[in-house]
Design an enzyme around this catalytic site. Structure first.
Site, short mmCIF file in Angstrom:
data_model
loop_
_atom_site.label_atom_id
_atom_site.label_comp_id
_atom_site.label_asym_id
_atom_site.label_seq_id
_atom_site.Cartn_x
_atom_site.Cartn_y
_atom_site.Cartn_z
N ILE A 12 -6.44 38.59 20.82
CA ILE A 12 -6.45 39.37 22.07
C ILE A 12 -7.72 39.06 22.87
CG2 ILE A 12 -6.36 41.70 23.07
CD1 ILE A 12 -4.81 42.60 20.60
N ASP A 31 -18.35 35.92 18.30
CA ASP A 31 -17.30 35.95 17.28
C ASP A 31 -17.84 35.25 16.04
OD1 ASP A 31 -13.86 36.08 17.70
OD2 ASP A 31 -14.74 35.36 15.83
N ASN A 32 -17.49 35.74 14.86
CA ASN A 32 -17.95 35.05 13.65
C ASN A 32 -16.90 34.06 13.13
OD1 ASN A 32 -16.02 36.66 12.49
ND2 ASN A 32 -17.35 37.55 10.93
N THR A 95 -17.53 45.79 8.53
CA THR A 95 -17.39 45.23 9.88
C THR A 95 -16.85 46.27 10.84
OG1 THR A 95 -16.99 43.07 8.95
CG2 THR A 95 -16.30 43.39 11.23
N TYR A 151 -7.80 50.02 6.69
CA TYR A 151 -7.92 49.60 8.10
C TYR A 151 -7.78 50.82 9.03
CZ TYR A 151 -6.88 47.11 12.43
OH TYR A 151 -6.90 46.66 13.72
N LYS A 155 -10.63 52.49 11.59
CA LYS A 155 -10.41 52.57 13.03
C LYS A 155 -10.46 54.03 13.50
CE LYS A 155 -10.29 48.44 14.42
NZ LYS A 155 -11.16 48.01 15.54
#
Ligand code: UDP
Length: 327
Positions: A12, A31-32, A95, A151, A155
Site C-alpha cells: 500500500i 522501509d526495512n 515493530t 496482529y 493494531k
C-alpha cells in the site's frame, strides 16, 4: 506538500508514494524491506522529489528530522500477513507497537502538527459474528493468549496509542481500519489470497482454498484505498476518528476461486486444504468480513472506482507479463 511514508516500499505504501509523486509532492519513504521490496519503489528511484532510506522503524536514527520535515505522515510500517505473524509474534509486537509509539512521540516532540494516518486493520473486529462491521461495533477477541490474534492486538494497541496522543496533544491523527486490499505489487508469500490464486490460475496449478471456501471477504483495489487515505488525512472532521476503509462488495473464497479460474480461462482445479494444514492447529479464520462505509462516505464522499473484475483482469495480465519476462 512533504509526505513521509513509513513502510513505503510495501504494497500500500508504494501506491501512496506513486499518488503523491503524481500530485507533485515531495515523498520520503523509509522501509526495512522485510515485506516491502525495492521492486515496488523502482519506478520512483531517481525521481527528484523522491527519497528512500532503508531503515528499521525501531532503529531509524533520522526519524525526528523526517517527522519534523513532513506535512503529512502515513504510518504503514508493520509486520503483516497471517503467516508472518504466526512465524514471529515477538517481531510483530515490537515493530507494530513500539514502532508506532516512537513515531507518535517524534510527532509530539517535533513541534509541528502534520496530518497523520495510522494504519490499523479489520482484524481488530476479531471474531465478532456480525456480517458487516461498523466502527462502533464491539471488538471480540479471545481471552486466552492465542498467537493468531497477535496482529489484531498490536493494531488495537496502536489505535489506543494514536487516540491517546491525539487527545492529549491535539495531534491531527486518523486511524484507518483497512479491510482486504488487493492490487499490483501484492505478493502471495505471506498468505494473501488473491495474488496466490492469480498465480496458481495463470500457471494452471490447483487453487488452494483453505477450509470450505464459504468464508467471505470484500476486496478493495489499492488504487482506491490510497485515494480514501489521502482524503481522510486532509479532512479535519476525521482527525481523532477511526474510519473503515475498503470496498463493501462481498464474495466467498470459493466463488472468488471460480471467478479467477473463469477470467484466466485456466484449467486449474480447486483444491480444498484444511486450516490445520494451511496454518497449523491454532488458526481461527474469520467467517465474514465486510466493512460498513457510511462514516468514510460521510467524511470524504469516497466511492471506489475499481470493480473486482477489473482488478482481477489487471492482475492476471500483470502475472502473464511477469511469466513472459521470466521465460
Ligand atoms: N485463503 C485461501 N487460500 C489461500 C490464501 C488464503 O483460501 O491460498 C483464505 C484465507 O483462509 C481467508 C481468505 O482466503 O479465509 C482471505 O485470506 P487473506 O490472508 O488474503 O486475508 P484475511 O484472512 O486477512 O482476510
Amino acid at each position: 506538500m512533504h509526505v513521509l511514508i513509513t513502510g513505503g516500499a510495501g504494497f500500500i505504501g508504494s501506491h501512496l508514494a506513486a499518488r503523491h509523486l503524481a500530485n507533485g509532492d515531495q515523498v520520503y519513504v523509509v522501509d526495512n524491506l522485510s515485506t516491502g521490496s525495492l521492486a515496488n519503489i523502482k519506478p520512483f528511484r531517481g525521481h527528484p522529489a523522491f527519497r528512500f532510506t532503508e531503515a528499521d522503524i525501531l532503529q531509524w536514527s533520522e526519524m525526528d528530522e523526517a517527522v519534523a520535515w513532513a506535512d503529512r505522515i502515513y504510518h504503514m510500517a508493520a509486520v503483516v500477513g497471517v503467516k508472518k505473524v504466526l512465524e514471529d509474534p515477538v517481531a510483530v509486537m515490537a515493530t507494530n507497537m513500539t514502532g508506532t509509539e516512537k513515531v507518535l512521540r517524534a510527532i509530539h516532540h517535533g513541534g509541528w502538527n502534520p496530518q497523520v494516518i495510522i494504519a490499523s486493520t479489520s482484524e481488530v473486529y476479531g471474531f465478532n459474528s456480525k456480517s458487516s462491521f461498523a466502527e462502533t461495533d464491539d471488538i471480540v477477541l479471545p481471552s486466552a493468549g492465542r498467537l493468531r490474534w497477535t496482529y489484531a492486538i498490536t493494531k488495537l494497541a496502536d489505535e489506543f496509542l494514536a487516540f491517546s496522543y491525539a487527545r492529549k496533544y491535539g495531534l491531527n491523527i486518523v486511524v484507518v481500519r483497512l479491510f482486504n486490499t488487493i492490487g499490483p505489487n501484492q505478493v502471495g508469500h505471506y498468505g494473501m489470497v488473491v495474488p496466490s490464486f492469480v498465480k496458481q490460475a495463470v500457471s494452471n496449478d490447483p487453487l488452494t482454498i483453505y477450509g470450505e471456501g464459504t468464508q467471505t471477504r470484500s476486496f478493495c483495489d489499492v488504487r482506491d484505498t490510497v485515494v480514501a487515505l489521502d482524503y481522510l488525512a486532509g479532512c479535519p472532521e476525521a482527525w481523532g476518528e477511526v474510519v473503515n476503509v475498503g470496498n463493501d462488495q462481498e464474495i466467498s473464497i470459493c466463488d472468488l476461486a471460480k471467478l479467477i479460474v473463469q477470467r484466466t480461462h485456466s484449467t486449474s482445479p480447486l483444491h480444498f486444504i484444511s486450516y490445520a494444514d494451511a496454518y497449523g492447529e491454532e488458526f481461527e479464520d474469520v467467517t465474514h468480513r465486510r466493512p460498513e462505509l457510511n462514516k468514510l462516505r460521510a467524511l470524504t464522499g469516497f466511492a471506489p472506482e475499481w470493480t473486482l473484475n477489473d482488478t482481477l483482469d489487471n492482475l492476471i495480465e500483470n502475472e502473464r507479463a511477469k511469466n513472459l519476462r521470466v521465460a
